[in-house]
Structure formats: structure tokens, C-alpha cells
Design an enzyme around this catalytic site. Structure first.
Site: not given
Length: 332
Positions: A12, A80-81, A124, A128-129, A146, A149, A152
Site C-alpha cells: 500500500s 496498531k495492526d 470507518t 473502536r471508531r 475499507r 486513504v 476514502r
């Protein structure tokens, strides 16, 4: 000719951008070229919702297989992943300085999230979000999305969505330019995922000492302590990295302040803690990092940070957090 150091990264644009930052830093340390080795992970090919497929290793497993098989010399992950359990034979060799850990809401007209009209659509994919949006803007409709950036952002620009929630760090690393209006969400009211804004530089335990030392030069002590607390909370809750929970720690000297919240999936309920501890000898003596003078003088502060995180997780569980973390988000 100097042999390049091979850096394994997802394909990505964001993954390659953040890997490029690490590559440049390592080239300055070693004087050797760093070559990016693009690797396709399951998370890049499986377009199902993250809440359906779970987050346990979906972006990391294939990269780690490549590292262990010798296809590359080290990896760069979005921390975080990354699952809290590190596979045998691997080690997180560095956590570079953390970027902005906040989430950002992007809209066409700058209307704050809590003021969006009824029926507005907010995109999102993170549980959590989703829970946080439902708390902040209960009359809005959350759309599970999904994509990269740019895609989205385009869905808001085109009018398909009224807003999206993204990580500030990703926008910064991509140097993403957009006419959309930004609303930065404060970490006190909107804590983010454990490790958000941080990178993990991973290599093998038997990597050459020269490489291990060079990677260690990229490590940022306060970032490592903060993310250790955050990830220990996640570990202690026995929850996957797509669970509807948040944890953010700030380190100032030897003091650590951590804000953590566990949400119900619908956002109606939450259990939170705001804890400050001084990770000095007294805390270490109280929490089993060693014994006697050795504990006070020479104990590992990273160990103390992990103990703090696990203690916070136990307190959350005592207050009923396990009832909020739905079974599909629990790790196997």
C-alpha cells in the site's frame, strides 16, 4: 559494491511511505542502501470488513513469513495492526518516534462530528471508531468501509459519504492533500488504538549484530514505554487489535499517564480509566520486576511499563470490561 539491506513492506502507498521514512533513517545510520521489498498481505487482498475477518495478524502474517524465510532482512509495521504476541524467532528491534496519535474527521463543509445532521453517513471500518462515532454522533449512520486513504477521501469529496475518520499519522506520512475540512479529535475524549501513530521495526533474533545495533539506533525510548503500556492493556484484556477499545499513554520523564476505554459495539456503554504512575524503583518493587536493590536501581523500565498495562487491564476486567468486548473480537 555495498549490499543493500532489504526492508519488507506491504504494497500500500501508506505502508511504503512509512517504510521509506525508516529506510532513509537507517541509511543515515549505516551508510548502506536500503531496498524496499513489497509483500502482499491477506489484509491487502481480502476486502471483507475488518469487523468480520478480525485483525489478528491480517496485515502481519505474510510479512513475518517472508522475514523468517530470508526474503528480507527486517520489516516495518503499523504497530496498531500488530498482534501483541511476537512469534518465536522475531523481535521488535526499534520503535521510532511516534507521529500524531489522534484520529481526524474529514468533511466537505467542516461541520463537527457531533453536529452532523440525522442520517449523515460516516465511513470507518474499525470497531473502536464505529463505537466512538455512535457515541459522539448517535443520529449519524456509520458505513463500514475499507480501502486506501485516497479512496476514502474521494468518497467524501464525491458526496457518497458525509465524513470519514482516519488516523492523523497516516495523512501526515502520505503528505495527503485534500480540499476536505479536518477536525482533530482530542485524545482525552477520543483515545485511539494501542500503538496508533507508531511504527514497529521487526527483525529476527539471530539477525547480524551489526543490523540489530543499527536498528536499535532508531529506537525512541519514550515511544517504546508508551506503546508497551498500551499493548499490555490489550494483551491483558485478551482482545484482538480490532476490539472496540482504546488506550493512549504519554511519557514524561519516568511518569506515565494512560487513558483507556473499552466500548460496547453500539457505543452505548463504556468503561474507562485514567491512570498516572511513576515507573521508578518504588513502582518496580511493588509490581514484581525484581527484588531488593537490583529492582530499584537496574530494573528494566519496559518491564515495569508492561506490568502497569497488565494492572490497568485487570482493573478494567474487574469493572466488567469483558462483558463489553464481544466474543468475535477475542483472540484465539
Amino acid at each position: 559494491m555495498t549490499t543493500p539491506i532489504r526492508l519488507g513492506t506491504r504494497r500500500s502507498a501508506l505502508a511504503q511511505a512509512q517504510s521509506g521514512h525508516v529506510a532513509t533513517a537507517l541509511e543515515r545510520v549505516t551508510g548502506r542502501p536500503v531496498q524496499l521489498v513489497p509483500i502482499t498481505s491477506e489484509g491487502d487482498t481480502n476486502r471483507a470488513s475488518l469487523s468480520e475477518i478480525g485483525g489478528q495478524g491480517i496485515f502481519a502474517t505474510r510479512l513475518r513469513e517472508a522475514l523468517l524465510s530470508g526474503e528480507c532482512d527486517f520489516l516495518v509495521h503499523s504497530l496498531k495492526d500488530l498482534p501483541t504476541a511476537i512469534p518465536a524467532g522475531l523481535v521488535i528491534a526499534a520503535t521510532p518516534p511516534r507521529e500524531d496519535a489522534r484520529d481526524v474527521v474529514l468533511t466537505r463543509d467542516g461541520i463537527p462530528l457531533h453536529e452532523l445532521r440525522s442520517g449523515s453517513t460516516v465511513g470507518t471500518g474499525a470497531p473502536r471508531r464505529i463505537a466512538q462515532v455512535r457515541r459522539r454522533s448517535p443520529h449519524a449512520e456509520v458505513i463500514d468501509i475499507r480501502g486506501n486513504v485516497d479512496s476514502r477521501l474521494a468518497r467524501v469529496t464525491s458526496g457518497e459519504l458525509d465524513a470519514v475518520v482516519l488516523a492523523a499519522a497516516g495523512l501526515s506520512r502520505l503528505d495527503a492533500r485534500s480540499p476536505l475540512r479536518r477536525e482533530e479529535l482530542g485524545l482525552a475524549e477520543w483515545p485511539t488504538a494501542p500503538g496508533q501513530g507508531s511504527l514497529a521495526v521487526e527483525t529476527t533474533e539471530d539477525a547480524p549484530a551489526e543490523l540489530r545495533a543499527a536498528l536499535a539506533a532508531l529506537d525512541h525510548g519514550p515511544t517504546r514505554l508508551a506503546i508497551t503500556v498500551e499493548r499490555a492493556i490489550l494483551e491483558g484484556l485478551d482482545a484482538g487489535c480490532q476490539a472496540p477499545m482504546a488506550a493512549h499513554a504519554v511519557v514524561e520523564g519516568t511518569s506515565v499517564r494512560v487513558r483507556t476505554v473499552v466500548y460496547s459495539a453500539d457505543g452505548d456503554r463504556r468503561i474507562g480509566l485514567d491512570v498516572t504512575e511513576d515507573l521508578n524503583g518504588e513502582y518496580i518493587r511493588r509490581n514484581g520486576s525484581g527484588n531488593g536493590a537490583d529492582a530499584a536501581d537496574g530494573a528494566d523500565p519496559v518491564h515495569a511499563a508492561r506490568e502497569l498495562g497488565l494492572t490497568v487491564a485487570r482493573r478494567l476486567l474487574d469493572q466488567g470490561a469483558a462483558d463489553l468486548v464481544s466474543r468475535e473480537h477475542l483472540s484465539s
